[in-house]
Design a protein around this motif. Structure first.
Motif, PDB file in Angstrom:
ATOM      1  N   LYS A 152       0.832  -1.218   0.000  1.00 56.61           N
ATOM      2  CA  LYS A 152       0.000   0.000   0.000  1.00 56.61           C
ATOM      3  C   LYS A 152       0.861   1.259   0.000  1.00 56.61           C
ATOM      4  O   LYS A 152       0.373   2.335  -0.324  1.00 56.61           O
ATOM      5  CB  LYS A 152      -0.891   0.035   1.244  1.00 56.61           C
ATOM      6  N   MET A 153       2.091   1.142   0.428  1.00 57.85           N
ATOM      7  CA  MET A 153       2.908   2.324   0.667  1.00 57.85           C
ATOM      8  C   MET A 153       3.751   2.689  -0.545  1.00 57.85           C
ATOM      9  O   MET A 153       4.970   2.646  -0.508  1.00 57.85           O
ATOM     10  CB  MET A 153       3.800   2.091   1.903  1.00 57.85           C
ATOM     11  N   TRP A 154       3.082   2.970  -1.625  1.00 49.39           N
ATOM     12  CA  TRP A 154       3.732   3.485  -2.824  1.00 49.39           C
ATOM     13  C   TRP A 154       3.373   4.949  -2.948  1.00 49.39           C
ATOM     14  O   TRP A 154       2.206   5.321  -2.845  1.00 49.39           O
ATOM     15  CB  TRP A 154       3.222   2.774  -4.076  1.00 49.39           C
ATOM     16  N   CYS A 155       4.357   5.740  -3.246  1.00 44.96           N
ATOM     17  CA  CYS A 155       4.171   7.181  -3.321  1.00 44.96           C
ATOM     18  C   CYS A 155       4.746   7.610  -4.668  1.00 44.96           C
ATOM     19  O   CYS A 155       5.957   7.694  -4.819  1.00 44.96           O
ATOM     20  CB  CYS A 155       4.939   7.765  -2.145  1.00 44.96           C
ATOM     21  N   ILE A 156       3.876   7.795  -5.646  1.00 46.78           N
ATOM     22  CA  ILE A 156       4.357   8.035  -7.013  1.00 46.78           C
ATOM     23  C   ILE A 156       3.940   9.419  -7.512  1.00 46.78           C
ATOM     24  O   ILE A 156       2.869   9.929  -7.163  1.00 46.78           O
ATOM     25  CB  ILE A 156       3.885   6.914  -7.970  1.00 46.78           C
ATOM     26  N   LEU A 265       9.359   7.824  -7.339  1.00 44.25           N
ATOM     27  CA  LEU A 265       8.603   6.740  -6.693  1.00 44.25           C
ATOM     28  C   LEU A 265       9.287   6.416  -5.378  1.00 44.25           C
ATOM     29  O   LEU A 265      10.502   6.205  -5.329  1.00 44.25           O
ATOM     30  CB  LEU A 265       8.578   5.475  -7.567  1.00 44.25           C
ATOM     31  N   GLY A 266       8.491   6.419  -4.307  1.00 46.51           N
ATOM     32  CA  GLY A 266       8.979   5.993  -2.995  1.00 46.51           C
ATOM     33  C   GLY A 266       8.209   4.769  -2.539  1.00 46.51           C
ATOM     34  O   GLY A 266       6.995   4.698  -2.753  1.00 46.51           O
ATOM     35  N   ILE A 267       8.902   3.808  -1.969  1.00 48.78           N
ATOM     36  CA  ILE A 267       8.257   2.599  -1.451  1.00 48.78           C
ATOM     37  C   ILE A 267       8.746   2.384  -0.019  1.00 48.78           C
ATOM     38  O   ILE A 267       9.943   2.486   0.254  1.00 48.78           O
ATOM     39  CB  ILE A 267       8.598   1.369  -2.319  1.00 48.78           C
ATOM     40  N   MET A 268       7.805   2.127   0.873  1.00 51.02           N
ATOM     41  CA  MET A 268       8.166   1.968   2.277  1.00 51.02           C
ATOM     42  C   MET A 268       8.227   0.481   2.640  1.00 51.02           C
ATOM     43  O   MET A 268       7.405  -0.313   2.194  1.00 51.02           O
ATOM     44  CB  MET A 268       7.140   2.672   3.147  1.00 51.02           C
TER      45      MET A 268
END
Lengths: 277, 277
Positions: A152-156, A265-268
């Motif tokens: 769920k933790m995708w920040c695009i 794109l950031g992924i946690m």
């Protein structure tokens, strides 16, 4: 414990390709300071990398412990062959490879100073069983390092609609393959279910960031590969969650994203260190 | 540039309280290694902390640069008074405080070696205008450090329904106050719009993790305060996005969460370093 009845995880080629971007520095920063401190005390450290995939992280670890020994396992002989090729290509000698099932590791109790597990538990249907097995092969006063992504933790940015759809089908295909889409946040809970006391667990969150032109190309290229020829295309169509046309739109959107100067794109990922008593 | 016409950001008490948990170590790790390297070369470093709030991060910076000088600004005299109290209480002397509007910083061009801005831009309606002003007061070969949260990037366990609703209304009240709920992912884009070249920008993502009993209590206590007496309760009811009963349920859920051994909250933040030419 029996592996029978558990789901099977087989990575597609595109997935492996992006995995090769991974290093100890960009994917195991929660463990590195501890590893470096332990190497000073015990140069002949033994490190097990469970589910090592193409072995790029394993090979990076090996460089930090020149007098130590890395053992890298995977469920797939073919992937292990690629990991060995990678280690050879970067001149890493202090590494060995062994086929193994994470639920039944072929090692005696208390065999390793450090056991590292990266993006493996999210593909399993019984993570606490695997963690119990991982802790078993760790020496007392040794360290277990776990890291699992949070689908769920995708920040695009920019939020191109086909990329948002891509993100959705990635989570759905993971779930359809028996995996966990919220693994990162459950690591503490799974580890406690495996019998570890809360005070022996240190939790953190780490990230991947794809923002430079090279990193954007590496990521987008790998996702385009997964969409064109990988397991993901077939699975998405089989599940009825994307049409051929939509998948082609996703390929084009990743291409456009990779060429966009301010794209990111950031992924946690959830992270846990266990200090075994 | 004129501040007239821009939205106003006034933090409630509960918000300030949690802000006091923040330090350079847990909230500015993207800048710290650079700061330490710069202090070695220029011990009398000048650092500006824009929108410093209760000043806990500013005071931590001051400790890393004993021969340097920190200037902390805020739009609110009352908050600056609290920041001064905090600096006094931890014995930090090399810090000064000044009321300032981020759109019209009262400093000449090229005044500071480092300008740090944390969780400020997400409250503004024109972040690129503010970044242009921030870059203006930075010296050539100086560094600008930005960090903004991503309201969508909350990763909570267990997922108690009132906490999921809390997360939704937090994003909606931010937006209703004229703020940006996707600031972290837009930092590169905003910075480029402020006239900075892409190659002078280094992007990353950082996280906050609330997992130990103390950190859970600090976070939950602050959120309960915001719900009980802070701006958030009034705003949520005014907007019709939560009832009194639902807000009470959220208070109880944070209390339950804070007492749950395997509970965790991760929040992702976008980060940018600018190397000013």
């Amino acid at each position: 414990m029996a592996a029978a009845g558990h789901n099977k995880y087989a990575a597609g080629y595109g997935q492996v390709k992006h995995h090769e971007w991974r290093t100890a520095e960009n994917s195991a920063s929660h463990l590195l300071p501890r590893l470096q401190a332990m190497v000073k005390e015990t140069p002949q450290l033994k490190l097990l990398d469970v589910g090592a995939g193409p072995g790029t992280i394993s090979a990076s670890f090996a460089k930090y412990m020149p007098d130590g020994q890395v053992t890298a396992t995977d469920i797939s002989d073919e992937i292990l062959g690629r990991a060995k090729e990678h280690a050879d290509s970067v001149g890493v000698k202090n590494i060995q490879f062994q086929k193994a099932n994470v639920y039944e590791l072929p090692f005696p109790d208390s065999s390793f100073d450090i056991v590292h597990v990266h993006q493996v538990l999210c593909h399993l249907d019984a993570p606490p069983d695997a963690i119990r097995e991982i802790v078993r092969v760790t020496k007392p006063r040794g360290v277990v390092a776990l890291r699992e992504s949070e689908m769920k933790m995708w920040c695009i940015f920019p939020e191109l609609p086909p990329l948002l759809q891509f993100h959705e089908i990635a989570a759905k295909t993971l779930a359809a393959n028996g995996g966990q889409d919220k693994g990162g946040r459950q690591l503490v809970s799974w580890t406690m279910k495996a019998g570890v006391a809360r005070e022996d667990i240190t939790a953190s969150f780490g990230t991947w960031c794809y923002s430079t032109p090279d990193d954007r190309l590496a990521w987008a290229g790998s996702m385009m590969e997964r969409l064109k020829t990988g397991q993901m295309r077939g699975k998405a169509i089989e599940l009825g969650i994307a049409t051929e046309q939509e998948i082609d739109d996703m390929v084009n959107a990743w291409d456009e994203w990779s060429k966009t100067d301010d794209a990111i794109l950031g992924i946690m990922n959830g992270e846990v260190l266990v200090d075994k008593k």
